[in-house]
Scaffold this motif. Structure first.
Motif, short mmCIF file in Angstrom:
data_model
loop_
_atom_site.label_atom_id
_atom_site.label_comp_id
_atom_site.label_asym_id
_atom_site.label_seq_id
_atom_site.Cartn_x
_atom_site.Cartn_y
_atom_site.Cartn_z
N ARG A 136 14.92 -1.13 52.01
CA ARG A 136 15.94 -1.99 51.42
C ARG A 136 15.71 -2.03 49.91
O ARG A 136 14.58 -2.27 49.45
CB ARG A 136 15.90 -3.40 51.99
CG ARG A 136 17.06 -4.24 51.49
CD ARG A 136 17.05 -5.66 52.01
NE ARG A 136 18.29 -6.33 51.65
CZ ARG A 136 18.53 -7.62 51.85
NH1 ARG A 136 17.61 -8.39 52.40
NH2 ARG A 136 19.69 -8.15 51.50
N CYS B 163 7.68 -7.38 55.94
CA CYS B 163 8.29 -6.97 54.69
C CYS B 163 7.18 -6.60 53.72
O CYS B 163 6.29 -7.42 53.43
CB CYS B 163 9.17 -8.07 54.11
SG CYS B 163 10.77 -8.24 54.92
N LYS C 278 11.15 -9.30 49.03
CA LYS C 278 10.60 -9.48 50.38
C LYS C 278 10.92 -10.87 50.92
O LYS C 278 11.41 -11.03 52.04
CB LYS C 278 9.08 -9.26 50.36
CG LYS C 278 8.67 -7.88 49.90
CD LYS C 278 7.18 -7.72 49.89
CE LYS C 278 6.51 -8.68 48.92
NZ LYS C 278 6.96 -8.51 47.54
N SER D 33 14.50 -11.31 51.77
CA SER D 33 14.88 -10.68 53.03
C SER D 33 14.42 -11.50 54.23
O SER D 33 15.15 -11.62 55.22
CB SER D 33 14.28 -9.26 53.11
OG SER D 33 14.77 -8.44 52.06
N ILE D 34 13.23 -12.09 54.14
CA ILE D 34 12.68 -12.81 55.29
C ILE D 34 13.33 -14.19 55.44
O ILE D 34 13.84 -14.54 56.51
CB ILE D 34 11.16 -12.95 55.14
CG1 ILE D 34 10.48 -11.62 55.47
CG2 ILE D 34 10.60 -14.03 56.06
CD1 ILE D 34 10.48 -11.26 56.93
N ASP E 217 5.65 -12.16 55.89
CA ASP E 217 6.05 -12.01 54.50
C ASP E 217 4.79 -11.70 53.69
O ASP E 217 4.02 -12.60 53.35
CB ASP E 217 6.73 -13.29 54.00
CG ASP E 217 7.25 -13.14 52.56
OD1 ASP E 217 7.25 -12.01 52.05
OD2 ASP E 217 7.64 -14.16 51.97
N ILE F 254 10.11 -3.43 56.94
CA ILE F 254 11.13 -3.31 55.89
C ILE F 254 10.40 -3.05 54.59
O ILE F 254 9.64 -3.90 54.11
CB ILE F 254 11.99 -4.57 55.80
CG1 ILE F 254 12.76 -4.79 57.10
CG2 ILE F 254 12.97 -4.45 54.64
CD1 ILE F 254 13.64 -6.04 57.08
N ASN G 78 10.60 -2.88 50.88
CA ASN G 78 11.45 -3.35 49.78
C ASN G 78 11.05 -2.62 48.50
O ASN G 78 9.87 -2.64 48.12
CB ASN G 78 11.30 -4.86 49.59
CG ASN G 78 11.80 -5.65 50.79
OD1 ASN G 78 11.07 -5.91 51.73
ND2 ASN G 78 13.06 -6.02 50.76
#
Length: 777
Positions: free
Chosen positions: A14, A93, A101, A104-105, A247, A316, A318
Motif C-alpha cells: 500500500r 503492517c 501503518k 491503515s490499521i 501495528d 501490508i 506500507n
C-alpha cells in the motif's frame, strides 16, 4: 474457509498518497501484483560500478491510492470470517516511519468513513455474530504494547481491569503463545469493542520528529478473542480463535529524522526489534535451519504463532513513494518478499468442555451397558447386571463367603468383575476380624504393656498392674493373678464412666458472681425486650434497617378516627410513635453527614490555600533562578549548580508544601467518598421512613387514596428538592441521543458513541488529576 497445509503468508503493498510520487523510480505493472523499483546510479563509485540498480517484486496485490473500504474488502474481510469459523488470523503492517501503518490499521478517529481495518473488522465481527443464531459466540478484547522491550497493558486504565502488580510475561502451552497478566475484556456489541479500542489508542506512546508528527514509538497488538459454542447440539467441543492486528513501529534512520534524547533511544529499540524480526523470518525461510530465534525479542516471541504457526497471516507493506525515500521503500519490499517464503499451517482450534465431556462419557457408558446386555441375551447367558451391587446382593454374597470359609460351599458363583472385587474385600474384612478376635483373646489372658511402662513391651502374665508397674492380686497354682486389688491401684488409662445425678432444686437461685449478695436475679418480666433495647439507643449509628425489623410499640395504639388527618400532622405523629426508631437512625446519620461535610469544607479550604502558597513559592523561585542566570551561574567540581541559602530554603519549602498538598488532597478524596456514602445512607433511611409511613397511614385510616404518596405531597423530602410531574421530561442528553438516531447513519452510531464516551472518560480523568477548586459559600 478450509485450511490448507503449507499456506504461505500473503503480502500486499500500500502506498502513501503523495503529490510527489516518484513514477520514474517506482513502477506498478498491469497485473496489479508486480512492482519494479530502481535507484539512480551513483557516479561517485567510479567507472567500474557493479551497483544493482533495479529490483522486481511479485506480491499478492498492490493498493495504490486505495480507499479504506477497498483495503479492508481486499485484505481483511475473509480473515474475519475465517476467525469466526475457528481459525487464528494475524494482520501486520510493516514499513518505514510515516508510511501510513497506523492509518491503515486504526484509521482516523475524527471521521467515520476514514476508519481503519480494526474498526471495520469489529463491525463485521458483530454483524456476523448476529447472523449466526445457532452459535453462542463470546467476543473478548485485549490490547498489548511493547515499548522499549517492555510490555504494557493499554486497557489497564479501565475500572474493571484487575489490579495486578506482577510484570507480564509471554508463556507457551499446548494452546499456543499467550501473555500472562494481559487483561481480557468482554465486548457485547460493536460500541463496547470500539470503546476499548479508543481507550487503548489514548494510552499509546507517540512522539514527533521530522518525518512524522505523531510517530508510534511502540509495537501494538490488538487482539479479538472469539469463543464459539453450538446452541443446537450439546457437544463438548467448541472453537476458540483469535485475530491479531499488529501495528509495528516504523523503522527509521536517525540521519533523516534527526532524533535525539529519548526519541533516539526509542528508535534504537525499534530498529533492534525489527532486526530480530527479520532474522526470525530469514531462519523460517531457510529450510536447512532447525532453530528459529523467536526469543531474541518480545515482539518475535509474541508473534510466534503468526509466523510459522497455525495462523492465517497477511502482511501490508506500507511504502512512501517519494524519491528521497526510495532506499526505505526497497528495504520494505525486500522484507515483504521474505515474508512470502514463510508457510503456516492453519487449523481449527478445538477445545473440549469438561462438564459436557463427562455427560457424554456417562451417556456412552449407558450405551455400552445396553450393548453388553444385548450380547448376553444373544449368547444365552443369564441376565447379568453391570450396575453397582445392591444391599440384598451384598448380603447374599456375604452369606456365600461365610459358607465358603466354613467349608460348607465348594465355590462362589461369579458373573462380573464387580463381584470379584466385593469378594476380595469381604475376604480382607474376614482376615481383619480374625486378627481382632485373636487380639481380644490375648488381652483376656495376658496384659499388654506399652513402651516405658514397668517391665517393658510385650505380654505379662497376671492380673492388673499398679501405678508402679507391679502386679496386683494373688497368684493361684496356675500362675494367674487372682484376688482383690487394693483401693489405691487403678488401671492405667482406664476411662471413668459415671451417670450424672440430677441436682435437687433449691428454693433460692444462686446469685451470680457479678451480682451483689442478696440481690434477686432478673426475672423474664424485668428483662429488657429487644424493642426496649432499640429504644434505649443500643443500635450503632449508620446501621441500615432490614425488612423484618419491627419498631417498638410501647403502648397499644389508640383507635384512629375514620376521617384521616392531614399527612403532615400524621407524619409528625408517626415519627414519635411507630417510626421513632427509623427516625432516630435517620437523625444520627444526618448528623454524621453534616460533620463530614464540615470536615470536607475545611480540607478543601486547606488544599486551596496550600495550592496558592505553592504558586507563590514557585514564582519566587523562578524569579530567583532568573536573577541567578543574569548574574551568571557558579558550578562546583562535579558540575552541579551552586545556589544561595534563600533559594535552597524556598526549594525545601516547596517540597514540604507539595507533600502537605498531596496529603490533604488524598484525605479530601477519602472524606468525599465518605460523604457520598453517608448521603446514600441518609437517602435510604428517608425512603424507608416514607414507605413505612405510607403503609401505616393507609392501614390506619379509611378512604385513603393509595395512588397519592407522601413524596408527591412533599413530605419527607430534602429541602430544595423540586417535585417533578409524572410525565418524564427529556433532558439534553436524551434529546441528543434521539436526534442522533434520527439523523445519523445507523452503522456510524456505535463509532461516534464510543468516541464520545472515550473523550468523556479522558476529560473526567484529567479533571480528577487536577487540584480540586471549591468556591466559598
Amino acid at each position: 474457509m478450509s485450511a490448507t497445509r503449507g499456506k504461505r503468508v500473503r503480502c500486499f503493498v500500500r502506498t502513501r498518497p503523495t503529490p510527489y510520487f516518484a513514477k520514474e523510480l517506482i513502477k506498478f505493472h498491469d497485473d496489479k501484483k508486480t512492482v519494479t523499483a530502481r535507484i539512480p546510479k551513483d557516479d561517485r563509485r567510479g567507472v567500474v560500478n557493479n551497483q544493482q540498480l533495479e529490483w522486481q517484486f511479485k506480491m499478492d496485490g498492490i493498493l495504490h491510492n486505495s480507499s479504506q473500504d477497498q483495503v479492508f474488502d481486499g485484505v481483511a474481510s475473509d480473515m474475519v470470517t475465517s476467525t469466526l469459523d475457528g481459525y487464528n488470523g494475524t494482520l501486520m503492517c510493516y514499513g518505514q516511519t510515516g508510511a501510513g501503518k497506523t492509518f491503515s490499521i486504526t484509521g482516523a478517529t475524527e471521521g467515520f468513513y476514514q476508519r481503519g481495518i480494526i474498526p471495520r473488522a469489529i463491525a463485521q465481527t458483530f454483524r456476523e455474530v448476529d447472523e449466526r443464531v445457532e452459535q453462542a459466540i463470546t467476543v473478548r478484547i485485549s490490547y498489548l504494547e511493547i515499548y522499549n522491550e517492555s510490555m504494557f497493558d493499554l486497557l489497564s486504565t479501565l475500572p474493571e481491569s484487575a489490579a495486578d502488580a506482577s510484570p507480564m510475561a509471554i508463556v507457551e502451552d499446548e494452546n499456543g503463545v499467550s501473555v500472562k497478566g494481559l487483561s481480557l475484556h468482554v465486548a457485547h456489541n460493536e460500541e463496547e469493542a470500539l470503546n476499548l479500542l479508543f481507550e487503548g489508542e489514548t494510552n499509546r506512546a507517540i512522539a514527533q520528529h521530522s518525518l512524522n508528527k505523531n510517530s508510534s514509538r511502540s509495537h501494538c497488538i490488538f487482539t479479538i478473542h472469539v469463543e464459539s459454542r453450538s446452541r443446537t447440539q450439546s457437544k463438548a467441543a467448541y472453537t476458540v480463535s483469535k485475530l491479531n492486528f499488529v501495528d509495528l513501529a516504523g523503522s527509521e534512520r536517525l540521519k533523516k529524522t534527526g532524533s535525539s534524547g529519548n526519541v533516539q533511544r526509542e528508535a534504537m529499540y525499534i530498529n533492534k526489534s525489527l532486526t530480530f524480526l527479520e532474522q526470525a523470518i530469514i531462519a523460517l525461510a531457510d529450510k536447512n535451519r532447525d532453530h528459529v530465534p523467536y526469543r531474541q525479542s518480545k515482539l518475535t516471541h509474541a508473534l510466534k504463532d503468526s509466523i510459522g504457526g497455525n495462523c492465517n497471516t497477511i502482511l501490508i507493506a506500507n511504502i512512501w513513494g517519494e524519491a528521497n525515500q526510495i532506499e526505505e521503500t526497497i528495504s520494505t519490499l525486500r522484507f515483504a518478499s521474505r515474508m512470502m517464503c514463510i508457510s503456516n499451517e492453519p487449523s481449527i482450534n478445538t477445545r473440549y468442555d469438561p462438564v459436557l465431556m463427562v455427560k457424554q462419557l456417562e451417556h456412552e457408558i449407558r450405551h455400552l451397558k445396553q450393548e453388553l446386555a444385548m450380547h448376553d441375551t444373544l449368547s444365552n447367558r443369564a441376565k447379568v447386571s453391570y450396575d453397582p451391587l445392591s444391599e440384598s446382593q451384598l448380603v447374599e454374597l456375604q452369606r456365600q463367603v461365610h459358607l465358603y470359609l466354613n467349608d460348607n460351599l465348594d465355590e462362589i458363583e461369579i458373573v462380573n468383575i464387580r463381584q470379584v472385587k466385593e469378594v476380595f474385600a469381604m475376604f480382607k474384612g474376614a482376615v481383619k476380624n480374625m486378627e481382632g478376635a485373636m487380639e481380644a483373646k490375648l488381652r483376656e489372658k495376658y496384659t499388654l504393656l506399652e513402651k516405658g511402662e514397668g517391665v517393658g513391651v510385650g505380654l505379662q502374665e497376671g492380673g492388673g498392674v499398679d501405678g508402679k508397674g507391679g502386679q496386683v492380686g494373688e497368684l493361684d497354682g496356675q500362675g494367674f493373678g487372682v484376688g482383690v486389688a487394693p483401693p489405691s491401684s487403678k488401671m492405667a488409662n482406664a476411662p471413668i464412666i459415671a451417670a450424672k445425678k440430677p441436682k435437687a432444686k433449691k428454693g433460692k437461685e444462686r446469685a451470680s458472681p457479678t451480682q451483689p449478695k442478696g440481690a434477686a436475679s432478673p426475672t423474664p418480666s424485668t428483662r429488657e425486650t429487644p424493642q426496649e433495647e432499640i429504644s434505649h439507643g443500643k443500635l450503632t449509628t449508620g446501621e441500615t434497617l432490614s425488612a423484618n425489623v419491627t419498631p417498638a410499640t410501647p403502648h397499644a395504639p389508640a383507635p384512629r378516627p375514620t376521617t384521616p388527618p392531614p399527612r403532615t400532622e400524621a407524619f409528625e405523629e408517626f415519627k414519635k410513635e411507630k417510626g421513632s426508631e427509623i427516625y432516630r437512625i435517620l437523625s444520627e446519620n444526618k448528623e454524621i453527614l453534616v460533620n463530614k461535610k464540615t470536615l470536607c469544607k475545611k480540607l478543601a479550604q486547606s488544599v486551596n490555600e496550600t495550592k496558592q502558597e505553592i504558586d507563590k513559592t514557585r514564582l519566587i523561585i523562578e524569579r530567583k533562578r532568573n536573577e541567578r542566570l543574569e548574574q551568571g551561574e557558579f558550578v562546583d567540581e562535579e558540575g552541579e549548580t551552586i545556589i544561595d541559602e534563600d533559594e535552597y530554603e524556598l526549594l525545601m519549602k516547596l517540597k514540604d508544601l507539595k507533600a502537605g498538598y498531596r496529603r490533604d488532597y488524598d484525605e479530601l478524596r477519602a472524606v468525599k467518598q465518605e460523604v457520598q456514602y453517608c448521603q446514600r445512607l441518609v437517602e435510604q433511611c428517608r425512603q424507608r421512613l416514607i414507605q413505612e409511613f405510607d403503609a401505616w397511614y393507609s392501614e390506619s385510616f379509611f378512604a385513603v387514596d393509595d395512588t397519592i404518596t407522601s413524596t408527591m405531597e412533599g413530605i419527607g423530602i430534602r429541602a430544595g428538592t423540586v417535585i417533578r410531574s409524572r410525565a418524564p421530561l427529556e433532558d439534553e442528553q436524551e434529546k441528543f441521543e434521539r436526534l442522533q438516531q434520527e439523523l445519523l447513519d445507523p452503522d456510524a452510531a456505535p463509532f461516534y458513541n464510543a468516541k464520545v464516551r472515550t473523550e468523556w472518560r479522558q476529560t473526567t480523568n484529567a479533571a480528577q488529576r487536577q487540584p480540586a477548586s471549591f468556591r466559598k459559600p
